[in-house]
Scaffold this motif. Structure first.
Motif, PDB file in Angstrom:
ATOM      1  N   ARG A 128     -11.518   5.087  -3.485  1.00  0.00           N
ATOM      2  CA  ARG A 128     -10.377   4.309  -3.988  1.00  0.00           C
ATOM      3  C   ARG A 128      -9.319   4.144  -2.907  1.00  0.00           C
ATOM      4  O   ARG A 128      -8.715   3.083  -2.762  1.00  0.00           O
ATOM      5  N   THR A 129      -9.105   5.209  -2.139  1.00  0.00           N
ATOM      6  CA  THR A 129      -8.131   5.135  -1.045  1.00  0.00           C
ATOM      7  C   THR A 129      -8.576   4.122   0.003  1.00  0.00           C
ATOM      8  O   THR A 129      -7.774   3.318   0.489  1.00  0.00           O
ATOM      9  N   GLU A 189     -10.500   1.561  -0.477  1.00  0.00           N
ATOM     10  CA  GLU A 189     -10.355   0.214  -1.052  1.00  0.00           C
ATOM     11  C   GLU A 189      -8.913  -0.264  -0.952  1.00  0.00           C
ATOM     12  O   GLU A 189      -8.656  -1.439  -0.640  1.00  0.00           O
ATOM     13  N   ARG A 190      -7.946   0.620  -1.220  1.00  0.00           N
ATOM     14  CA  ARG A 190      -6.535   0.231  -1.141  1.00  0.00           C
ATOM     15  C   ARG A 190      -6.138  -0.086   0.299  1.00  0.00           C
ATOM     16  O   ARG A 190      -5.409  -1.054   0.547  1.00  0.00           O
ATOM     17  N   VAL A 193       0.850  -1.188   0.000  1.00  0.00           N
ATOM     18  CA  VAL A 193       0.000   0.000   0.000  1.00  0.00           C
ATOM     19  C   VAL A 193       0.884   1.235   0.000  1.00  0.00           C
ATOM     20  O   VAL A 193       1.666   1.448   0.928  1.00  0.00           O
ATOM     21  N   GLY A 242      -4.968  -3.815   1.617  1.00  0.00           N
ATOM     22  CA  GLY A 242      -3.679  -3.991   2.269  1.00  0.00           C
ATOM     23  C   GLY A 242      -3.781  -4.410   3.718  1.00  0.00           C
ATOM     24  O   GLY A 242      -2.753  -4.571   4.389  1.00  0.00           O
TER      25      GLY A 242
END
Length: 211
Positions: A55-56, A58-59, A9, A63
């Protein structure tokens, strides 16, 4: 989640801020966005597009830095997934924070890039353009000063430390910009195509002699 997944990440200002907010309490994405604005974090992280926040999140979840705590169901709203920070996320938050505080990063903001290509315009064209920027900087500075002045009495300095930094940077840039505009106006900073062409020819000639 494996350590390698967490290491994959990539750190980001928004990612760090989301992790920090989740240290306080579990939140759903809309609650994170509202808290970011409520705390004035939009001054230092890009939260203009909700898609970027999702999106952040989800990342961070992929991770293993955050995990689903629960799903809220309410007749007035769609289902909302509530996230919480994991133990791995707590460790990574500290790592990212220490790295961002201690190590200056080679960032590439647009203004220095534009300055490096400013010779494409004439000094007479550049001066009013930079004056527009200086006016906008002054407005941004005034807005930050207003926010600081309207903060509740007794508010700990640390809660507005980013505003303090931004004000210092804005003030320094504005003063530098005013100096450049003055130099453009009085002719002490000037250039022309002929001047630049002559310099290039001279530099090429010097290089040839050394060879």
């Amino acid at each position: 989640m494996t350590a390698s997944a967490a290491a994959s990440v990539k750190s980001s200002p928004l990612g760090l801020t989301v992790l920090t907010l989740l240290h306080h309490r579990p939140l759903h994405p809309y609650g994170i966005q509202q808290l970011l604005k409520q705390w004035g974090k939009e001054q230092v992280v890009n939260v203009g597009q909700r898609a970027g926040l999702y999106r952040t999140i989800e990342r961070l979840e992929a991770g293993g830095l955050i995990a689903v705590r629960q799903t809220e169901r309410d007749q007035q709203y769609p289902e909302r997934t509530v996230y919480e920070v994991t133990d791995e996320g707590r460790e990574v938050t500290r790592e990212w924070l220490e790295q961002m505080l201690a190590v200056p990063k080679a960032e590439f903001p647009v203004f220095p890039a534009a300055l490096s290509n400013m010779l494409m315009l004439s000094p007479d064209e550049v001066a009013p353009i930079l004056e527009r920027r200086a006016t906008r900087l002054a407005a941004q500075r005034a807005d930050l000063e207003r926010q600081s002045a309207e903060a509740p009495a007794g508010l700990p300095r640390i809660t507005l430390i980013e505003n303090e930094y931004l004000l210092t940077v804005l003030d320094a840039e504005e003063r530098w910009l005013r100096g450049v505009i003055s130099d453009l106006r009085d002719g002490s900073l000037t250039w022309s195509r002929e001047m630049l062409a002559a310099f290039e020819e001279g530099a090429a000639g010097s290089g040839g002699e050394e060879a």
